[in-house]
Design a protein around this motif. Structure first.
Motif, PDB file in Angstrom:
ATOM      1  N   TYR A 200       0.845  -1.195   0.000  1.00 18.88           N
ATOM      2  CA  TYR A 200       0.000   0.000   0.000  1.00 18.88           C
ATOM      3  C   TYR A 200       0.878   1.241   0.000  1.00 18.88           C
ATOM      4  O   TYR A 200       1.888   1.297   0.714  1.00 18.88           O
ATOM      5  N   LEU A 201       0.522   2.215  -0.808  1.00 17.83           N
ATOM      6  CA  LEU A 201       1.197   3.506  -0.816  1.00 17.83           C
ATOM      7  C   LEU A 201       0.177   4.600  -0.587  1.00 17.83           C
ATOM      8  O   LEU A 201      -0.835   4.678  -1.291  1.00 17.83           O
ATOM      9  N   TRP A 202       0.440   5.437   0.390  1.00 18.69           N
ATOM     10  CA  TRP A 202      -0.411   6.582   0.693  1.00 18.69           C
ATOM     11  C   TRP A 202       0.390   7.851   0.391  1.00 18.69           C
ATOM     12  O   TRP A 202       1.239   8.247   1.178  1.00 18.69           O
ATOM     13  N   PRO A 203       0.141   8.485  -0.757  1.00 16.86           N
ATOM     14  CA  PRO A 203       0.891   9.706  -1.070  1.00 16.86           C
ATOM     15  C   PRO A 203       0.585  10.802  -0.071  1.00 16.86           C
ATOM     16  O   PRO A 203      -0.434  10.785   0.618  1.00 16.86           O
ATOM     17  N   GLY A 204       1.482  11.773  -0.010  1.00 16.37           N
ATOM     18  CA  GLY A 204       1.343  12.857   0.956  1.00 16.37           C
ATOM     19  C   GLY A 204       0.194  13.800   0.651  1.00 16.37           C
ATOM     20  O   GLY A 204      -0.470  13.717  -0.381  1.00 16.37           O
ATOM     21  N   MET A 205      -0.043  14.721   1.578  1.00 17.10           N
ATOM     22  CA  MET A 205      -1.210  15.591   1.501  1.00 17.10           C
ATOM     23  C   MET A 205      -0.896  16.973   0.939  1.00 17.10           C
ATOM     24  O   MET A 205      -1.797  17.756   0.701  1.00 17.10           O
ATOM     25  N   CYS A 206       0.385  17.292   0.733  1.00 22.04           N
ATOM     26  CA  CYS A 206       0.718  18.632   0.261  1.00 22.04           C
ATOM     27  C   CYS A 206       0.206  18.847  -1.156  1.00 22.04           C
ATOM     28  O   CYS A 206       0.217  17.941  -1.979  1.00 22.04           O
ATOM     29  N   LEU A 207      -0.230  20.052  -1.452  1.00 24.84           N
ATOM     30  CA  LEU A 207      -0.800  20.376  -2.757  1.00 24.84           C
ATOM     31  C   LEU A 207       0.257  21.014  -3.645  1.00 24.84           C
ATOM     32  O   LEU A 207       1.007  21.881  -3.213  1.00 24.84           O
ATOM     33  N   LEU A 208       0.288  20.566  -4.900  1.00 23.90           N
ATOM     34  CA  LEU A 208       1.210  21.144  -5.872  1.00 23.90           C
ATOM     35  C   LEU A 208       0.422  21.550  -7.105  1.00 23.90           C
ATOM     36  O   LEU A 208      -0.278  20.739  -7.710  1.00 23.90           O
ATOM     37  N   HIS A 209       0.515  22.810  -7.467  1.00 19.91           N
ATOM     38  CA  HIS A 209      -0.145  23.316  -8.670  1.00 19.91           C
ATOM     39  C   HIS A 209       0.918  23.780  -9.653  1.00 19.91           C
ATOM     40  O   HIS A 209       1.940  24.355  -9.265  1.00 19.91           O
ATOM     41  N   THR A 210       0.666  23.534 -10.932  1.00 15.60           N
ATOM     42  CA  THR A 210       1.559  24.008 -11.982  1.00 15.60           C
ATOM     43  C   THR A 210       0.751  24.764 -13.024  1.00 15.60           C
ATOM     44  O   THR A 210      -0.412  24.469 -13.270  1.00 15.60           O
ATOM     45  N   LEU A 211       1.395  25.753 -13.623  1.00 15.82           N
ATOM     46  CA  LEU A 211       0.746  26.579 -14.631  1.00 15.82           C
ATOM     47  C   LEU A 211       1.816  27.058 -15.601  1.00 15.82           C
ATOM     48  O   LEU A 211       2.952  27.333 -15.205  1.00 15.82           O
ATOM     49  N   ASP A 212       1.474  27.100 -16.889  1.00 17.95           N
ATOM     50  CA  ASP A 212       2.402  27.701 -17.845  1.00 17.95           C
ATOM     51  C   ASP A 212       1.708  28.829 -18.589  1.00 17.95           C
ATOM     52  O   ASP A 212       0.484  28.996 -18.517  1.00 17.95           O
ATOM     53  N   ASN A 213       2.489  29.610 -19.310  1.00 19.34           N
ATOM     54  CA  ASN A 213       1.961  30.839 -19.903  1.00 19.34           C
ATOM     55  C   ASN A 213       1.080  30.614 -21.127  1.00 19.34           C
ATOM     56  O   ASN A 213       0.461  31.556 -21.628  1.00 19.34           O
ATOM     57  N   PHE A 214       0.987  29.354 -21.611  1.00 21.93           N
ATOM     58  CA  PHE A 214       0.092  29.066 -22.722  1.00 21.93           C
ATOM     59  C   PHE A 214      -1.068  28.163 -22.311  1.00 21.93           C
ATOM     60  O   PHE A 214      -1.766  27.605 -23.164  1.00 21.93           O
ATOM     61  N   ASP A 215      -1.259  28.018 -21.012  1.00 22.43           N
ATOM     62  CA  ASP A 215      -2.385  27.236 -20.506  1.00 22.43           C
ATOM     63  C   ASP A 215      -3.687  27.985 -20.814  1.00 22.43           C
ATOM     64  O   ASP A 215      -3.817  29.180 -20.510  1.00 22.43           O
ATOM     65  N   THR A 216      -4.648  27.284 -21.409  1.00 17.02           N
ATOM     66  CA  THR A 216      -5.887  27.964 -21.818  1.00 17.02           C
ATOM     67  C   THR A 216      -6.700  28.478 -20.634  1.00 17.02           C
ATOM     68  O   THR A 216      -7.473  29.432 -20.777  1.00 17.02           O
ATOM     69  N   PHE A 217      -6.568  27.851 -19.473  1.00 14.60           N
ATOM     70  CA  PHE A 217      -7.343  28.304 -18.318  1.00 14.60           C
ATOM     71  C   PHE A 217      -6.733  29.544 -17.681  1.00 14.60           C
ATOM     72  O   PHE A 217      -7.445  30.379 -17.127  1.00 14.60           O
ATOM     73  N   GLY A 218      -5.417  29.648 -17.689  1.00 14.81           N
ATOM     74  CA  GLY A 218      -4.757  30.837 -17.182  1.00 14.81           C
ATOM     75  C   GLY A 218      -4.638  30.924 -15.685  1.00 14.81           C
ATOM     76  O   GLY A 218      -4.080  31.901 -15.162  1.00 14.81           O
ATOM     77  N   ASN A 219      -5.186  29.945 -14.967  1.00  8.69           N
ATOM     78  CA  ASN A 219      -5.074  29.987 -13.511  1.00  8.69           C
ATOM     79  C   ASN A 219      -5.268  28.587 -12.938  1.00  8.69           C
ATOM     80  O   ASN A 219      -5.599  27.640 -13.662  1.00  8.69           O
ATOM     81  N   ARG A 220      -5.062  28.494 -11.664  1.00  8.50           N
ATOM     82  CA  ARG A 220      -5.398  27.312 -10.871  1.00  8.50           C
ATOM     83  C   ARG A 220      -6.196  27.787  -9.667  1.00  8.50           C
ATOM     84  O   ARG A 220      -6.264  28.990  -9.391  1.00  8.50           O
ATOM     85  N   TYR A 221      -6.826  26.845  -8.961  1.00  5.23           N
ATOM     86  CA  TYR A 221      -7.598  27.294  -7.796  1.00  5.23           C
ATOM     87  C   TYR A 221      -7.498  26.295  -6.661  1.00  5.23           C
ATOM     88  O   TYR A 221      -7.198  25.120  -6.854  1.00  5.23           O
TER      89      TYR A 221
END
Length: 546
Positions: free
Chosen positions: A247-268
């Protein structure tokens, strides 16, 4: 950090043994010992090709472990019951396999009436012992049998541990290596699920993984900006299995990535309530280039959720490559200690040549509506015509006249075509591979039997790939892929996938070519490593017109 749920070991003079386990390894010859390595010769390891891939992998580790302890590398061979004795000399082999999966083990059990009732149908169990006349031409073998896939894997790693090889623990060398004829065994574990919880992955584990499994910079970590790649996890999974974990339980920390050509333009990030209490929260960033839609708020029964959008204030102010920021969410409720949750935000600024015209990769994908072609080339009066508002997203293309040139078809590479220009910064896993998924209307094979419906896809100057996408079916019937919750009819689409290798970052041209008439194309999606499952596919990528 890696946090283990439990680990106990007992160091003894002759090896390393887990507390409570049977020991069957010795380093001295005796009348009841079976040689694994003796007089600089290793027992060959025999396994069958139809066993689990994970067992094959563990068997390779097992052979390598023996070499690390003794300096002698045993052979590892896929055999059948009729070929097992081929090239064997006087050495007693080791036969490895999974009960109910390995044909080699089935042959041993059938030939010897070996009692496997103690592990039959059990969870993660194994037996190992010397067996006389296990297969034709073999007088004796040390047989390792697992009740299931992990039972066999655990059996191999259990022996390796007793040999003295355990992960990265320094090895004590031995020139002679034996197991007792009565062998080792292990029944069902008393705790069914056992595993590792990864916690505090930033900064300690993440920075270590960047150093060990990338070129040392965030720019080498693909569109998701994470160093936890397959090079990292192959070691994690091996460690879990050597610990007899599942069993593997990954950690709880949140990681967001964004690049300058992403159509959404943001994360939330959604801040929500886990109970009836009202609390306030604040959001801070350690980087001035981060734009937050709000920096504080209140969550209550009447306002149970608040969404904080994260973006980049001005991409032109960031250097080319990946910049990293840490956001700190702090929640405070009356009578409770503050709760602090870090969120890690990577912003990647990619650079595009000013002269480029076409679609640009964002978030690891290039998505193109079929109607938005760069060039449309006709052949013999046949061309690709736009069907306005046809399909699931925008419009579609089909060859016209609809039945082609007098119902004729074209050889691969010779038909009318449409072209799409795109620019990619990544490939899948930085391997040089891309996949192209063409969303086509679920049209039946309407032509003759020797002319299934199809088209071709070509990338740059690579050879066109013919794609005949509708599976065969009985006359008047439907193929199996037609029905079901994820079938052609339910999705009203067929996703046709082509793979391309040897692709570098930069400008490319994708060409869709006619082979047979009546093909209707709605959308094209190119996966450069960031494609996620969705019903409609990702929204159309940013397009530059020059």
């Amino acid at each position: 950090m890696l946090r283990f749920f439990a680990l106990a070991a007992l160091l003894v003079v002759n090896g390393v043994y887990g507390i409570g386990q049977d020991t069957c390894v010795t380093f001295q010859s005796s009348s009841t010992a079976v040689p694994i390595v003796s007089k600089n010769k290793a027992a060959p390891i025999l396994i069958s090709a139809d066993d689990w891939p994970g067992v094959q992998r563990a068997a390779a580790d097992f052979a390598s472990d023996i070499q690390k302890v003794t300096g002698v590398q045993p052979s590892l061979t896929n055999v059948t019951s009729s070929t097992a004795s081929k090239n064997l000399k006087s050495t007693t082999p080791i036969i490895v396999g999974t009960l109910g999966k390995s044909s080699l083990i089935a042959a041993v059990v059938n030939a010897t009436n070996l009692d496997v009732s103690s592990i039959q149908g059990q969870w993660e169990s194994f037996i190992a012992r010397e067996v006389k006349n296990p297969l034709p031409g073999i007088d004796s073998a040390y047989v390792i049998i697992g009740s299931d896939k992990r039972g066999t894997v655990f059996a191999l790693y259990d022996h390796s541990e007793q040999f003295g090889e355990w992960a990265d623990v320094p090895v004590t060398k031995h020139s002679e290596l034996y197991v007792s004829a009565s062998g080792c065994s292990h029944g069902e574990p008393t705790v069914k699920y056992r595993g590792i919880f990864l916690n505090d992955e930033q900064p300690a584990l993440q920075n270590w993984a960047i150093e060990k499994f990338t070129n040392g910079s965030l720019s080498d970590m693909g569109p998701f900006g994470s160093p936890f790649n397959h090079f990292f996890y192959v070691h994690v999974f091996e460690l879990i299995l050597r610990l007899k974990g599942n069993y593997l339980w990954p950690g709880m920390c949140l990681l967001h990535t964004l690049d300058n050509f992403d159509t959404f333009g943001n994360r939330y990030v959604d801040v929500g309530s886990g109970g009836p209490s009202t609390f306030t929260f604040t959001v801070t960033s350690n980087a001035s280039w981060v734009q937050l839609s709000e920096t504080h708020g209140t969550v209550s029964p009447s306002n149970p959720e608040s969404r904080v959008f994260i973006s980049v204030k001005d991409w032109s102010k960031l250097p080319v490559g990946t910049s990293q920021a840490t956001l700190t969410f702090t929640a405070t409720a009356k009578g409770q200690l503050p709760l602090v949750v870090p969120v890690y935000f990577n912003a990647t600024r990619n650079e595009l040549p000013s002269s480029f015209k076409g679609f640009v990769e964002g978030a690891g994908v290039i998505s193109m509506e079929a109607a938005h072609v760069a060039r449309n080339t006709s052949v013999s009066g046949v061309y690709w015509k736009t069907l306005p508002r046809y399909g699931r997203t925008l419009s579609a293309l089909t060859t016209w006249p609809h039945l082609g040139d007098n119902e004729g078809n074209f050889t691969v590479g010779a038909g009318p075509s449409v072209e799409y220009d795109f620019y990619n910064f990544n490939t899948i896993g930085e391997s040089g591979n891309l996949t192209v998924t063409t969303f086509v209307n679920p049209s039946f094979n309407a032509g003759e039997k020797d002319r299934p419906i199809g088209f071709a896809v070509q990338l740059d100057s690579q050879a066109p790939q013919p794609l005949y996408f509708f599976p065969p079916a009985t006359p008047g019937g439907y193929p199996a892929a037609w029905g079901g919750n994820d079938g052609f009819a339910a999705n009203n689409i067929i996703s046709v996938v082509a793979s391309f290798t040897g692709v570098s970052a930069g400008a490319h041209t994708l060409k869709i070519e006619m082979i047979e008439p009546s093909v209707v194309v709605e959308k094209i999606v190119i996966n450069a490593g960031g494609l996620l499952p969705s019903y409609l596919g990702p929204p159309e990528s940013i397009r530059f017109y020059g």
